[in-house]
Design a protein around this motif. Structure first.
Motif, short mmCIF file in Angstrom:
data_model
loop_
_atom_site.label_atom_id
_atom_site.label_comp_id
_atom_site.label_asym_id
_atom_site.label_seq_id
_atom_site.Cartn_x
_atom_site.Cartn_y
_atom_site.Cartn_z
N THR A 138 0.83 -1.21 0.00
CA THR A 138 0.00 0.00 0.00
C THR A 138 0.86 1.26 0.00
OG1 THR A 138 -1.76 -1.17 1.17
CG2 THR A 138 -1.79 1.23 1.26
N ALA A 139 1.93 1.22 0.81
CA ALA A 139 2.83 2.39 0.86
C ALA A 139 3.48 2.63 -0.50
CB ALA A 139 3.89 2.18 1.93
N LEU A 140 3.90 1.55 -1.17
CA LEU A 140 4.50 1.70 -2.49
C LEU A 140 3.51 2.23 -3.50
CD1 LEU A 140 6.64 -1.58 -2.60
CD2 LEU A 140 7.50 0.76 -2.44
N GLU A 141 2.27 1.74 -3.43
CA GLU A 141 1.24 2.22 -4.36
C GLU A 141 0.95 3.69 -4.14
OE1 GLU A 141 -1.97 -0.41 -3.57
OE2 GLU A 141 -1.19 -2.03 -4.82
N GLU A 142 0.88 4.10 -2.86
CA GLU A 142 0.63 5.51 -2.57
C GLU A 142 1.80 6.38 -3.02
OE1 GLU A 142 -0.09 5.56 1.59
OE2 GLU A 142 -2.16 4.85 1.42
N GLU A 143 3.02 5.87 -2.81
CA GLU A 143 4.18 6.63 -3.25
C GLU A 143 4.21 6.75 -4.76
OE1 GLU A 143 9.03 6.78 -2.50
OE2 GLU A 143 7.89 4.96 -2.03
N GLN A 144 3.86 5.67 -5.44
CA GLN A 144 3.84 5.69 -6.91
C GLN A 144 2.78 6.67 -7.41
OE1 GLN A 144 2.86 1.96 -8.93
NE2 GLN A 144 4.60 2.32 -10.27
N ALA A 145 1.62 6.69 -6.74
CA ALA A 145 0.58 7.64 -7.14
C ALA A 145 1.03 9.08 -6.91
CB ALA A 145 -0.70 7.35 -6.36
N LEU A 146 1.75 9.31 -5.80
CA LEU A 146 2.27 10.64 -5.52
C LEU A 146 3.27 11.08 -6.58
CD1 LEU A 146 2.52 13.04 -3.49
CD2 LEU A 146 4.41 11.77 -2.44
N LEU A 147 4.18 10.18 -6.94
CA LEU A 147 5.17 10.51 -7.95
C LEU A 147 4.51 10.78 -9.30
CD1 LEU A 147 7.97 7.93 -7.04
CD2 LEU A 147 7.90 10.37 -6.51
N SER A 148 3.47 10.02 -9.61
CA SER A 148 2.77 10.25 -10.88
C SER A 148 2.12 11.63 -10.89
CB SER A 148 1.70 9.17 -11.08
OG SER A 148 2.29 7.89 -11.16
N ARG A 149 1.62 12.03 -9.70
CA ARG A 149 0.99 13.34 -9.61
C ARG A 149 2.00 14.46 -9.82
NH1 ARG A 149 -1.32 15.84 -4.00
NH2 ARG A 149 -1.97 17.88 -4.81
N TYR A 150 3.19 14.29 -9.29
CA TYR A 150 4.20 15.34 -9.35
C TYR A 150 5.05 15.29 -10.63
CZ TYR A 150 3.68 17.16 -4.59
OH TYR A 150 3.22 17.76 -3.46
N ARG A 151 4.96 14.16 -11.37
CA ARG A 151 5.90 13.95 -12.47
C ARG A 151 5.82 15.08 -13.50
NH1 ARG A 151 4.24 9.28 -14.17
NH2 ARG A 151 5.67 8.09 -12.84
N GLU A 152 4.61 15.38 -13.98
CA GLU A 152 4.47 16.39 -15.03
C GLU A 152 4.87 17.77 -14.51
OE1 GLU A 152 1.10 18.26 -18.07
OE2 GLU A 152 0.51 16.96 -16.41
N LEU A 153 4.47 18.03 -13.24
CA LEU A 153 4.78 19.35 -12.68
C LEU A 153 6.29 19.55 -12.58
CD1 LEU A 153 4.18 21.98 -11.14
CD2 LEU A 153 4.03 20.58 -9.05
N PHE A 154 6.99 18.57 -12.01
CA PHE A 154 8.42 18.75 -11.80
C PHE A 154 9.19 18.68 -13.12
CE2 PHE A 154 8.99 17.71 -7.03
CZ PHE A 154 8.18 18.79 -6.72
#
Length: 628
Positions: free
Chosen positions: A110-126
Motif C-alpha cells: 500500500t505504501a509503495l502504491e501511494e508513493e507511486q501515485a504521488l510521484l505520478s501526480r508530481y511527475r508532469e509538474l516537476f
C-alpha cells in the motif's frame, strides 16, 4: 416438494457430548433445537475450558481469514472431519504468523502504491519546472518558489508579475508553463534578501507554493532526481512484495485451507453445546433430520459409540405445532425454479411447495408473452452462453437454466403463432399460424390468456384446500367451494355465448346462488370478498395478451420501418436495432409480469410463508457460508 422431517432425541453420558457432536457434524443432517426444560434437565453450562476455548478459536479463525484474504487463496477449501487440540493449536500459530507476515507485506504494498501515485501526480509538474530551472542562473543566489495555478487562476499571472515589479523592481524572474491538465506551473526566482517580502505577497494573494514531497529533500533541484530514482525502483519493489506473498501462499496455503475449515467447524460445535440439555451424568440432544436420512445418523452413532449413545424418534404428538425446518427437494428439471420460491419466506412445514407449478407455468407465461421463434432462439443462445460462463450451483447458472426453459416455450409458441422476428418468417420461409395470428386475433388471444388465468387460479384454490384440509377444515372447504364457483361462472359464460349448450346456463346460475350463502357460512364476510378478488385476479391475466400483442406489433413496426428507409443497408441496421430493443423488452417485461402473476394471483390462493430455514450441524463450506 417439502421433505418429510422427523424429530430425534440423542441420549448419552456427559463426557461423550463433544465426541457425539463431532459424529453428528460428520453426518451433517441434524438440525439442532434446544431440548425442553424438564425436572433435573438443565441447559448446558460451559465450563472454564470451554469458556476460554471459544475466544481463542475465534481469534485463530480471524487470523486465518485475514491471511486467507491477504494471500487471495482460491479453491473450495478442505473438509476436516476431526482435528485434535494440538493440531488446532499448531494451525492457530500458523495463522497468526501468516497474518502478521501478510499484513506487513500488504502495508508495504500500500505504501509503495501511494508513493507511486504521488510521484505520478508530481511527475508532469516537476518535469515542467525542471525545464524552467535553467533560468536560475539569471539571478545568482536566488530563492525558488514553485506554484501551481488552477485553470481558473491562470489570469492572475499578469497581476502577480505587476505586484512583484512594484515590490522588487526587476530583481526577479517569473517563468510559466501550461500543463496537460490545464493548470499552470509557475517558477518564481527572487533574491534571498527579498524572500520574506515575497512570502507575505503570496500569502496576501492566496497563492500557495507547491510543497516538495516529504523525504525527497528541501528543494526542487534535489527532489527531482530522487523522485526519478524512486519511480524507477518502485515497480521492482512491488514485484518483490508480490513474489513474497506468492511464496507464502505456496508454503502455507494448503494448511490454511484446512485450518480455515477446522476453525469454523470447531466454532459450530462450540455454538451447538448450549443447545444440549444436561443432567449430572448425561446429555440430551434434540433436533430434526430428513426422514430418509435418519437411518444414516443412527448407523453412524451406533458405529462410533455402540449402545453407549442412544437415538430415539420423538412422537409426532409431542412436536405438533412446533416450527419444523423446511427442506425443498425437487427433480433436477424443476430445481432452478426454487430461486423464485426462495425469494419469498419459505413455506411452512406441512404446506405445499409451489416450485413444480412455478416450473411449468412461469416459462409458459413467459413464452406466451414473447411468442416469437426468432426471439426464442436468441434467448436460447443467450442462455447457452450464460450456462457455459457460470459455475455449477451459482445464481448465474440457475438464471441460464430458467432462461433456457423460457426460450423453449417462446420457440414453441412462436411456431404456433407463425412468428419469426415478427412477419419475417412468413415473408422468408412461408410460416403460417397454427393456432392464431396474434397481430389480428386479439379476442382469441384474450380468451386464451383469461382461460390460463382460470386454470391457474382454480389450481391455486384447489392447492389451498388441500394444504389446509387438516389444520383448517372450514377454510379448506371454502377454498374448494370458491374453485367450484369460478368454474360455474365459466360454464355460465360459455353457455351464454353458445360455446357450451345453452341449457347449462340455468343450472350453473342456480348452483351459484346456492353456493354463495354456503361460502358465507364457511368463511364469513371474508369469503365473498376473497372470491371477488380471485375473479379480479383472473382478469389480471389479460396482461399476457397485452404484452404479447405489444411485442408482435413492435416487431412488425421494425420490419415495416426497415423496408421504408430506401437504403437496404440503413434499413437493415435500423431494423436490427429495433429488434434488439424489442428483444430486450421481451426478456424483461415477460419475466416481471410472470413473476407478478405467480406472487400475487397464484401464491395468494394457497401459499403459507413462515417456514424455518433448515440449518444442520455440518462441516463449513465457503460456497454456502454455513454448515452444509
Amino acid at each position: 416438494m417439502i421433505v418429510p422431517m422427523v424429530k430425534v432425541r440423542l441420549l448419552g453420558p456427559s463426557p461423550r457430548l463433544t465426541e457425539v457432536l463431532r459424529v453428528v457434524q460428520d453426518v451433517g443432517i441434524l438440525h439442532l433445537t434446544p431440548p425442553p426444560i424438564r425436572p433435573r434437565l438443565e441447559a448446558h453450562a460451559p465450563d472454564r475450558a470451554e469458556a476460554r476455548r471459544k475466544p481463542q478459536i475465534e481469534r485463530a479463525a480471524a487470523d486465518c481469514e485475514a491471511a486467507y484474504a491477504g494471500l487471495a487463496l482460491g479453491g473450495r477449501g478442505e473438509t476436516v472431519p476431526s482435528a485434535s487440540v494440538p493440531q488446532l493449536a499448531r494451525w492457530a500459530r500458523l495463522a497468526r504468523r501468516a497474518r502478521t507476515a501478510v499484513e506487513a507485506l500488504a502495508a508495504r504494498r500500500t505504501a509503495l502504491e501511494e508513493e507511486q501515485a504521488l510521484l505520478s501526480r508530481y511527475r508532469e509538474l516537476f518535469t515542467a519546472l525542471e525545464s524552467l530551472l535553467t533560468a536560475r542562473a539569471l539571478v545568482p543566489g536566488a530563492t525558488a518558489y514553485h506554484v501551481v495555478l488552477r485553470r481558473d487562476q491562470a489570469g492572475s499571472v499578469p497581476l502577480l508579475r505587476t505586484a512583484l515589479h512594484e515590490m522588487l523592481g526587476g530583481a526577479f524572474e517569473l517563468l510559466t508553463k501550461t500543463l496537460a491538465s490545464g493548470e499552470t506551473a509557475v517558477l518564481l526566482l527572487v533574491p534571498k534578501s527579498d524572500a520574506p517580502k515575497v512570502d507575505r505577497l503570496l500569502a496576501e494573494t492566496r497563492v500557495q507554493e507547491m510543497p516538495v514531497p516529504h523525504g525527497y529533500g528541501d528543494s526542487i533541484e534535489i527532489a527531482i532526481p530522487r523522485m526519478r530514482e524512486r519511480a524507477a525502483a518502485i515497480p521492482g519493489e512491488r514485484d518483490a512484495v508480490a513474489k513474497e506473498l506468492g511464496r507464502i501462499a505456496r508454503r502455507d496455503g494448503p494448511e490454511l485451507r484446512r485450518a480455515r475449515a477446522a476453525f469454523r467447524d470447531e466454532l459450530a460445535r462450540l455454538a451447538a453445546l448450549p443447545l444440549s440439555g444436561a443432567t449430572p451424568r448425561a446429555f440430551v440432544l434434540e433436533g430434526w433430520v430428513p426422514e430418509t436420512g435418519e437411518p444414516r445418523l443412527r448407523n453412524a452413532l451406533a458405529a462410533a459409540f455402540g449402545a453407549e449413545v442412544s437415538i430415539e424418534r420423538v412422537s409426532q404428538e409431542q412436536w405438533r405445532g412446533e416450527d419444523v425446518p423446511v427442506v425443498l427437494a425437487n427433480p433436477r428439471l424443476f430445481r432452478p425454479f426454487e430461486t423464485i420460491t426462495r425469494t419469498l419466506p419459505l413455506p411452512k412445514y406441512g404446506s405445499l411447495d409451489p416450485t413444480p407449478y412455478v416450473a411449468v407455468f412461469f416459462p409458459m407465461f413467459f413464452g406466451l408473452m414473447l411468442g416469437d421463434a426468432g426471439y426464442g432462439f436468441a434467448a436460447a443462445l443467450l442462455a447457452l452462453v450464460l450456462h457455459r460462463r457460470s459455475r455449477p450451483d451459482s445464481r448465474l447458472r440457475t438464471i441460464s437454466e430458467m432462461l433456457g426453459a423460457c426460450a423453449l416455450f417462446a420457440i414453441a409458441f412462436g411456431i404456433a403463432f407463425g412468428e419469426l422476428f415478427g412477419t419475417l418468417g412468413r415473408r422468408w420461409f412461408g410460416l403460417r399460424p397454427l393456432l392464431f395470428d396474434r397481430e389480428t386475433a386479439l379476442i382469441p388471444f384474450l380468451a386464451l390468456a383469461v382461460a390460463l388465468g382460470v386454470i391457474h387460479v382454480v389450481l391455486g384454490l384447489v392447492l389451498g384446500a388441500i394444504s389446509q384440509r387438516r389444520a383448517h377444515p372450514r377454510a379448506a372447504l371454502g377454498r374448494g367451494l370458491s374453485a367450484i364457483m369460478v368454474l360455474l361462472i365459466v360454464v355460465a359464460l360459455l353457455a351464454a355465448v353458445r360455446i357450451l349448450p345453452a341449457g347449462l346456463l340455468t343450472p350453473a346460475a342456480i348452483a351459484l346462488l346456492i353456493a354463495f350463502p354456503i361460502l358465507v357460512l364457511l368463511e364469513g364476510v371474508v369469503g365473498p370478498v376473497e372470491f371477488l378478488s380471485n375473479l379480479g385476479h383472473i382478469l389480471s391475466y389479460a396482461r399476457i395478451m397485452a404484452l404479447g400483442t405489444a411485442s408482435v406489433m413492435l416487431a412488425v413496426v421494425a420490419n415495416r420501418l426497415a423496408g421504408s428507409m430506401g437504403s437496404v443497408l440503413v434499413g437493415a441496421l435500423f431494423g436490427l436495432l429495433f429488434h434488439l430493443v424489442n428483444f430486450g423488452l421481451g426478456l424483461f417485461s415477460p419475466a416481471i409480469h410472470a413473476l407478478r402473476l405467480h406472487y400475487v394471483e397464484f401464491f395468494g390462493t394457497f401459499y403459507s410463508p413462515g417456514g424455518t430455514q433448515y440449518q444442520p450441524l455440518g462441516h463449513w463450506t465457503p460456497d454456502a457460508g454455513k454448515p452444509a
